[in-house]
Enzyme design. Sequence first.
Site, PDB file in Angstrom:
ATOM      1  N   ARG A 251      71.307 -35.838  11.935  1.00 51.34           N
ATOM      2  CA  ARG A 251      69.942 -35.618  12.393  1.00 51.34           C
ATOM      3  C   ARG A 251      69.788 -36.335  13.744  1.00 51.34           C
ATOM      4  O   ARG A 251      70.326 -37.434  13.940  1.00 51.34           O
ATOM      5  CB  ARG A 251      68.925 -36.170  11.392  1.00 51.34           C
ATOM      6  CG  ARG A 251      68.773 -35.328  10.137  1.00 51.34           C
ATOM      7  CD  ARG A 251      68.099 -33.980  10.413  1.00 51.34           C
ATOM      8  NE  ARG A 251      67.879 -33.188   9.221  1.00 51.34           N
ATOM      9  CZ  ARG A 251      68.703 -32.221   8.777  1.00 51.34           C
ATOM     10  NH1 ARG A 251      69.816 -31.930   9.429  1.00 51.34           N
ATOM     11  NH2 ARG A 251      68.390 -31.536   7.690  1.00 51.34           N
ATOM     12  N   GLU A 280      64.029 -32.446  18.561  1.00 48.65           N
ATOM     13  CA  GLU A 280      64.381 -31.036  18.442  1.00 48.65           C
ATOM     14  C   GLU A 280      63.138 -30.156  18.456  1.00 48.65           C
ATOM     15  O   GLU A 280      62.166 -30.518  17.796  1.00 48.65           O
ATOM     16  CB  GLU A 280      65.150 -30.858  17.110  1.00 48.65           C
ATOM     17  CG  GLU A 280      66.356 -29.978  17.263  1.00 48.65           C
ATOM     18  CD  GLU A 280      67.297 -30.114  16.082  1.00 48.65           C
ATOM     19  OE1 GLU A 280      67.880 -31.200  15.900  1.00 48.65           O
ATOM     20  OE2 GLU A 280      67.412 -29.133  15.360  1.00 48.65           O
ATOM     21  N   HIS A 298      71.782 -26.904  16.763  1.00 45.38           N
ATOM     22  CA  HIS A 298      71.701 -27.128  15.321  1.00 45.38           C
ATOM     23  C   HIS A 298      72.298 -25.955  14.530  1.00 45.38           C
ATOM     24  O   HIS A 298      71.617 -25.333  13.711  1.00 45.38           O
ATOM     25  CB  HIS A 298      70.243 -27.379  14.895  1.00 45.38           C
ATOM     26  CG  HIS A 298      70.127 -28.164  13.615  1.00 45.38           C
ATOM     27  ND1 HIS A 298      69.065 -28.981  13.330  1.00 45.38           N
ATOM     28  CD2 HIS A 298      70.949 -28.246  12.530  1.00 45.38           C
ATOM     29  CE1 HIS A 298      69.231 -29.528  12.128  1.00 45.38           C
ATOM     30  NE2 HIS A 298      70.370 -29.100  11.627  1.00 45.38           N
TER      31      HIS A 298
END
Length: 364
Positions: A251, A280, A298
């Site tokens: 993450r 993000e 991602h």
Amino acid sequence: MAKPISIEVYNPNGKYRVVSTKSMPGTRWINLLIEQDCRVEICTQKKTILSVEDIIALIGDKCDGVIGQLTEDWGETLFAALSRAGGKAFSNMAVGYNNVDVNAANKHGVAVGNTPGVLTETTAELAASLSLAAARRIVEADQFMRAGLYDGWLPHLFVGNLLKGQTVGVIGAGRIGSAYARMMTTSYGEFLKANGEQPVTWKRAASMDEVLREADVISLHPILDKTTYHLINKESLATMKKEAILVNCSRGPVVDEVALVEHLKQNPMFRVGLDVFEDEPYMKPGLADMKNAVVVPHIASASKWTREGMATLAALNVLGKIKGYPVWGDPNQVAPFLNENAPPPAASPSIVNAKALGLPVSKL
Ligand SMILES: O=C(O)C(=O)CO
């Protein structure tokens, strides 16, 4: 008042209303829900990240369960809305659930599902790809080629790092981290052994500091929580070797991205491969200009088999709770749910708050 949201409906007369906040790969997940008397509504709104208000509108007055995404903020507001609509099941289509407030779900008696066991190798493969791409400067070289700049072989052209004999560090050696370690060592190790060379060895490091100091490549695979937020920061970056490679497929907030950009500027031989970002979908200023960074959006779990499997597991998590099935005993062994030639077990594959809600566990 939230704006109306566009949806696609399957099996309109189904008894249970299940909402998916996104279209998901494959059709098996839809068929499995329909076969069990669910009306399936898929949000088709052309907006990548749905807001809490959008999702409240999707939930409406009656909703038995929701399949959601890691980009959504599943907290008190949404679990209260789902509970008011009669819903008792939610599943992230992801293994990570740092976007979910599990305490809020517990308070409203909502089961929270996730999708472990189906994205281990796919994610590890991307981490390995980023490690190699960063080591051998693949993206920089590709851009150079496409820009028509290649006018002949040169001794110094895109010189990178040789990984043979180097030390690979894994921070967060769970399912995915261990698979990454195997990928980076086993086949290469066998090859080296067959050539009479030093085989690859491994050990559990005594501390994170030891990994930071000794590894030539470090791949991050921890979950994101208070203890791992900015685990990689100015100090830890300074501890790493000047020519090390850092890979993050976990993450974004595990890395202090502002400190990372500064470190990349100061250390041109230090390289990173990033699949995830602190804010993000945005990158911190300066990151996009760094030639020593390989960045992808991602996509670590983005293989067809894995994404279809994730959709299936998420749908079965929700279905299992709606039907009153028990929770599967081992969320790492989900193969029986993914076999397209047989009906799935009558269980929810993975419910993270099963214990807190006192849900029965399957004996199968
Ligand atoms: O499953 C997850 O947690 C993801 O990040 C999707 O790849």
